[in-house]
Structure formats: C-alpha cells, structure tokens
Motif scaffolding. Sequence first.
Motif, PDB file in Angstrom:
ATOM      1  N   ASN A   1      61.771  71.922  27.069  1.00 37.52           N
ATOM      2  CA  ASN A   1      62.644  73.038  26.699  1.00 37.52           C
ATOM      3  C   ASN A   1      61.956  74.370  26.947  1.00 37.52           C
ATOM      4  O   ASN A   1      62.590  75.348  27.343  1.00 37.52           O
ATOM      5  CB  ASN A   1      63.065  72.911  25.234  1.00 37.52           C
TER       6      ASN A   1
ATOM      7  N   ASN B   1      62.626  74.795  17.020  1.00 35.24           N
ATOM      8  CA  ASN B   1      63.734  74.652  16.087  1.00 35.24           C
ATOM      9  C   ASN B   1      63.438  75.257  14.721  1.00 35.24           C
ATOM     10  O   ASN B   1      64.273  75.193  13.828  1.00 35.24           O
ATOM     11  CB  ASN B   1      64.078  73.169  15.892  1.00 35.24           C
TER      12      ASN B   1
ATOM     13  N   SER C   1      67.652  71.482  20.806  1.00 35.34           N
ATOM     14  CA  SER C   1      66.593  72.281  21.406  1.00 35.34           C
ATOM     15  C   SER C   1      67.180  73.197  22.467  1.00 35.34           C
ATOM     16  O   SER C   1      68.369  73.123  22.789  1.00 35.34           O
ATOM     17  CB  SER C   1      65.524  71.361  22.009  1.00 35.34           C
TER      18      SER C   1
ATOM     19  N   SER D   1      73.383  74.165  22.382  1.00 32.89           N
ATOM     20  CA  SER D   1      72.345  74.872  21.624  1.00 32.89           C
ATOM     21  C   SER D   1      72.580  76.380  21.593  1.00 32.89           C
ATOM     22  O   SER D   1      72.189  77.064  20.662  1.00 32.89           O
ATOM     23  CB  SER D   1      70.968  74.598  22.235  1.00 32.89           C
TER      24      SER D   1
END
Length: 243
Positions: free
Chosen positions: A33, A142, A181, A187
């Motif tokens: 990510n 996160n 993520s 997200s």
Amino acid sequence: MSRPSQSAQRPDFTGLLAVYVNCTLKRSPERSNTQGLVDRSIDLMRDVGVAVDQIRAVDHDIATGVYPDMTEHGWATDEWPRLFERIIAADILVLAGPIWLGDNSSVMRRVIERLYGCSSILGDKGQYAYYGRVGGALFTGNEDGVKHCAMNVLYSLQHLGYTIPPQADAGWIGEAGPGPSYLDDGSGGPENDFTNRNTTFMTYNLMHVAAMIKAAGGIPAYGNQRSQWDAGCKPSFANPDYR
C-alpha cells in the motif's frame, strides 16, 4: 481581493535524480500500500523530467549494524554498500513506509541505521557525504502516527546532512482499528484530497530545493568541513597554540 500569483512557466527538473526507498514489510511481488502512495509522488516527478530510482529494502540482504559494510564486522553478506551507491548518487531521497503500532517499521529503522553508518564519509569538499541533497518522507497505515513517524525520519535525515524542504512529508491513514488499506477498494485513499495535496506539495518542494542547491553548486563549504576542522582550521575559534 487579489488572486494568489502563480508561476507562469511549468518547471523542468531534467537533470535531477530521485531515489525512493520503500520500507514496507512485504517482499516483492506482494502488493504494498505504501508503494501506491509512492507511485503518486513518482508520477509527479517523472512528469517534470526527474529520473527516478526505486529500492524496496526488504527485497535486499541488508545486514544489521552501523558501519558502511558489515561484512567487515562479522556478517557473511551485506547488500548495503551497493544500495548506498544508488542512494548517494541521487539529489533527492524519499523514505517511505507503513505505520505499525504508531511507529515506523523495523525495515525503516534498519535503513536509517545504515544511512547513519555512512554519514561520516566525506565528499569532495570535505563535508559529510549527504550534504547538498534533500530528503522527504511518505507513510500509509490504518492507525494514527503519520506525524510521529515523519518527525523521526525527517530529524534523522537532517541530522545526517540532508536538507529538509518545507512540508517534506505526507501520508494517508484510514479509520482507527482494522479497516481497508490505502489501495483497497473503497478505502478512499487514492482519491483523498488532503493526502493528494500534501503529496504534491512535498514532491514539488523536494524538486524545487534540490534544483536550487544543485544550481548553487551544493551547500557552501565554509564552516562545515570536517576535513578542515580535523586539520586544525576551526572558524571563529581561537587556536590555543597561538595565544
């Protein structure tokens, strides 16, 4: 009310080289990510002529320690000397990584320790090796911790000799607790205006300051040359031998 002035000409940073070190815990080809945010910054750089090198640190055999080559200190193998050659060749260094337990990854710490191990090397002017280069940082996670991680990384880089431009960090965090993520569907990470703005400002500030330093021939050498200090030339300090 007058409008803010804007530069009339789009900058061209051809001739600059940037290196991004992704300190994810995931080895290639697993999706990172952090790499998603890194790619945003890289696209901005390449769009205005900057050449870009990338290193995913966990893919390499980087020994633990604070010396330039740990094979000289008992380790059987160490890829760091070759990675250091790529890092020191660049005008811009961006360290990027995930946030775990509100802090930088173990891989990030190892990379910074190895950068520190090479910080006593002197350049052509007798200055520490990283002088004349600029540094920045990117983070994803996160949980909270972007500013904490950035403080640690940017302090470390400036202490080693890197110049830190204004707003030299950016990041994205989702909701506290388990959740999507940065690159996960839904997200909102890649579309987040706050993150995109800060990433853009960071990227351009890195390029602007790197170009300014390069055009000036680096950081002026008077008063910061380790080689001269060790030789007894200590600006503004009286030498007891001549009292």
